[in-house]
Design a protein around this motif. Structure first.
Motif, PDB file in Angstrom:
ATOM      1  N   UNK A 287       0.624  -1.224   0.145  1.00 59.91           N
ATOM      2  CA  UNK A 287      -0.041  -0.028  -0.058  1.00 59.91           C
ATOM      3  C   UNK A 287       0.754   1.241  -0.063  1.00 59.91           C
ATOM      4  N   UNK A 288       2.054   1.317   0.931  1.00 54.26           N
ATOM      5  CA  UNK A 288       2.839   2.312   0.538  1.00 54.26           C
ATOM      6  C   UNK A 288       3.441   2.404  -0.912  1.00 54.26           C
ATOM      7  N   UNK A 289       3.789   1.416  -1.536  1.00 53.49           N
ATOM      8  CA  UNK A 289       4.314   1.374  -2.791  1.00 53.49           C
ATOM      9  C   UNK A 289       3.262   2.169  -3.736  1.00 53.49           C
ATOM     10  N   UNK A 290       1.922   2.012  -3.439  1.00 53.87           N
ATOM     11  CA  UNK A 290       1.014   2.270  -4.253  1.00 53.87           C
ATOM     12  C   UNK A 290       0.357   3.755  -3.751  1.00 53.87           C
ATOM     13  N   UNK A 291       0.913   4.465  -2.786  1.00 50.44           N
ATOM     14  CA  UNK A 291       0.784   5.742  -2.244  1.00 50.44           C
ATOM     15  C   UNK A 291      -0.478   5.797  -1.474  1.00 50.44           C
TER      16      UNK A 291
ATOM     17  N   UNK B 267       4.570   7.106   2.962  1.00 49.78           N
ATOM     18  CA  UNK B 267       6.000   6.705   2.756  1.00 49.78           C
ATOM     19  C   UNK B 267       6.770   6.506   4.500  1.00 49.78           C
ATOM     20  N   UNK B 268       6.527   7.583   5.353  1.00 44.83           N
ATOM     21  CA  UNK B 268       7.434   7.635   6.393  1.00 44.83           C
ATOM     22  C   UNK B 268       6.700   6.727   7.330  1.00 44.83           C
ATOM     23  N   UNK B 269       5.652   6.265   7.272  1.00 39.50           N
ATOM     24  CA  UNK B 269       5.061   5.196   8.250  1.00 39.50           C
ATOM     25  C   UNK B 269       5.942   3.843   8.198  1.00 39.50           C
ATOM     26  N   UNK B 270       6.192   3.511   9.546  1.00 39.72           N
ATOM     27  CA  UNK B 270       6.748   2.244   9.695  1.00 39.72           C
ATOM     28  C   UNK B 270       5.914   1.076   9.597  1.00 39.72           C
TER      29      UNK B 270
END
Length: 197
Positions: free
Chosen positions: A144-148, A152-155
């Motif tokens: 989901x991070x890669x998909x935006x 992006x800063x979340x662990x």
């Protein structure tokens, strides 16, 4: 000539699991397991290694089934929030499904609360289960991070642990009679706490 088992192992594990799920490990006798599974005491020991080994095997079978269902939900089309909502909605669906033992809470969570502090072997199993559960969630969050969808800063691990704690906590409180509308509101609040982009 070797003797065949003469029974379906999956069926025996399911029947034993249902009994353990309803009564707990400690309160379930070997005599009750004989009745539930249709096997004699000697067969339970011969093919499953006894009460404790049978219990462990029911937990492992349940874990595989649970993780498979979880992976299927998280691999379905849609954004992560929709898929997580579907995952958490399993708790509500299980709570209201007639004849479903999930209304008594999650089988593994029940095992955790009953035995984790008194049985080192069980603690090892539930710790491994947590790691597997969190690993699946962590991968979903990374995607989901890669998909935006997630910042992006979340662990990803911290986000996955939050979901794991919330999911298992809700499994416990279903046993207290918490109304579905309150459970739904809690799920919404929990999902809102993720680091959405």
């Amino acid at each position: 000539m070797a003797r065949t088992k003469g029974f379906d192992e999956a069926t025996v594990l399911q029947r034993a699991r249902d009994l353990f799920w309803e009564q707990g490990y400690k309160a379930t006798s070997i005599q009750e397991l004989e009745v539930a599974t249709g096997l004699s005491r000697s067969s339970i020991y011969r093919f499953f290694g006894g009460k404790r080994s049978l219990y462990d095997q029911t937990l492992e079978a349940y874990q595989k089934e649970n993780l498979r269902g979880m992976r299927e939900i998280l691999a379905a089309p849609g954004n992560l929030r929709t898929r997580l909502q579907a995952l958490f909605n399993r708790i509500l669906e299980a709570k209201t499904k007639p004849g479903n033992n999930c209304s008594a809470g999650c089988y593994i969570v029940n095992s955790t609360t009953e035995l984790a502090t008194t049985c080192p072997d069980n603690f090892g199993f539930v710790a491994t289960n947590r790691k597997k559960f969190v690993a699946v969630l962590t991968e979903a969050i990374r995607q989901a991070q890669a998909a935006g969808e997630i910042a992006a800063s979340a662990d990803p691990l911290a986000q996955a642990n939050l979901l794991f704690v919330g999911y298992n906590g809700l499994q416990v409180v279903t046993k207290t009679g918490m109304p579905n509308e309150e459970l739904s509101a809690t799920i919404e609040q929990l999902l809102s706490g993720l680091a959405w982009a």
